[in-house]
Scaffold this active site. Structure first.
Site, PDB file in Angstrom:
ATOM      1  N   CYS A  75     -76.264-114.225 -34.153  1.00  0.00           N
ATOM      2  CA  CYS A  75     -76.069-115.542 -33.539  1.00  0.00           C
ATOM      3  C   CYS A  75     -77.319-115.974 -32.754  1.00  0.00           C
ATOM      4  CB  CYS A  75     -74.800-115.530 -32.702  1.00  0.00           C
ATOM      5  SG  CYS A  75     -74.113-117.163 -32.513  1.00  0.00           S
ATOM      6  N   HIS A 165     -70.661-112.795 -35.512  1.00  0.00           N
ATOM      7  CA  HIS A 165     -70.601-111.697 -34.539  1.00  0.00           C
ATOM      8  C   HIS A 165     -69.868-110.481 -35.120  1.00  0.00           C
ATOM      9  CE1 HIS A 165     -71.813-113.960 -30.842  1.00  0.00           C
ATOM     10  NE2 HIS A 165     -71.520-114.973 -31.632  1.00  0.00           N
ATOM     11  N   GLU A 167     -69.743-107.601 -34.001  1.00  0.00           N
ATOM     12  CA  GLU A 167     -69.204-106.774 -32.908  1.00  0.00           C
ATOM     13  C   GLU A 167     -67.787-107.202 -32.512  1.00  0.00           C
ATOM     14  OE1 GLU A 167     -71.257-109.212 -32.607  1.00  0.00           O
ATOM     15  OE2 GLU A 167     -71.038-110.271 -30.709  1.00  0.00           O
TER      16      GLU A 167
HETATM   17  N1  GLN Z   1     -75.686-121.703 -30.031  1.00  0.00           N
HETATM   18  C1  GLN Z   1     -76.259-120.567 -29.361  1.00  0.00           C
HETATM   19  C2  GLN Z   1     -77.772-120.645 -29.362  1.00  0.00           C
HETATM   20  O1  GLN Z   1     -78.369-121.311 -30.164  1.00  0.00           O
HETATM   21  C3  GLN Z   1     -75.827-119.297 -30.027  1.00  0.00           C
HETATM   22  C4  GLN Z   1     -74.365-119.051 -29.808  1.00  0.00           C
HETATM   23  C5  GLN Z   1     -73.989-117.603 -29.839  1.00  0.00           C
HETATM   24  O2  GLN Z   1     -74.837-116.722 -29.743  1.00  0.00           O
HETATM   25  N2  GLN Z   1     -72.710-117.318 -29.892  1.00  0.00           N
HETATM   26  O3  GLN Z   1     -78.364-120.030 -28.524  1.00  0.00           O
END
Ligand code: GLN
Length: 187
Positions: A75, A165, A167
């Site tokens: 992410c 994610h 995890e």
């Molecule tokens: N939208 C976030 C970003 O660009 C990432 C979101 C997340 O890590 N769950 O930093």
């Protein structure tokens, strides 16, 4: 095998649990000294602009960028591994991809669905304000996970980036094994 988890922001403990479930040791990385002795690093989700600034402040940005460490970014971690997001933010720029942040739109805060993962078949993906890969900038980048037409997982040598994610799902530990087998052992 000791896998470091960058512990600046995000769900660090959940990553540590998943690393252990996959059969490896986990270690929190808060400062440059903590990089000592680890075989790979995970950059968790969170807010990529904040994580980038703090990595720079603690001297971790340059150290990680210039290290030989295999890295799994999830992410916000995917965002940080990329070469660009369309806005000015601090990035590691280690993978030949650009990403679109919050690619599923602001209304869709989070959702869960099964995605197709290379060699693993269906993997449960938890998406939270997720980025997706926007452009692939070199032939060294391999797509390893898709959500319909969206690219949600890529690998380039010892680096791997995921929109979701692992995890946070029951079967997510398989993805850590995939990372170790394909990015850490083959680096
Ligand atoms: N939208 C976030 C970003 O660009 C990432 C979101 C997340 O890590 N769950 O930093």
């Amino acid at each position: 095998m000791i896998i470091g988890v960058l512990a600046i922001q995000g769900d660090v403990e959940e990553h540590e649990e998943a690393v252990k479930k996959a059969g490896y040791k986990a270690k929190k990385v808060k400062r440059v000294e903590d990089l000592e002795g680890i075989d790979a690093l995970i950059i968790p989700g969170g807010e990529s602009t904040a994580i980038g600034k703090l990595m720079k402040k603690y001297g971790l940005l340059e150290k990680i960028k210039n290290s030989d460490l295999p890295i799994l970014g999830t992410c916000a971690g995917m965002v940080l591994l990329s070469k660009g997001t369309g806005i000015n933010q601090i990035l590691l720029e280690l993978m030949d991809i650009t990403v679109k942040r919050n690619a599923y739109g602001r209304q869709v805060d989070s959702f869960e669905k099964e995605i197709e993962f290379k060699d693993l078949g269906k993997v449960y993906g938890v998406f939270i304000r997720a980025p997706v890969v926007d452009k692939i900038l070199s032939n060294d980048v391999e797509v390893i996970a898709r959500d319909d037409d969206k690219i949600v997982g890529v690998k380039q040598g010892k680096y791997m980036a995921l929109s979701f994610h692992p995890e946070l799902s029951e079967d997510g530990y398989k993805v850590y094994k995939y990372f170790v087998e394909n990015c850490v052992k083959n680096k």
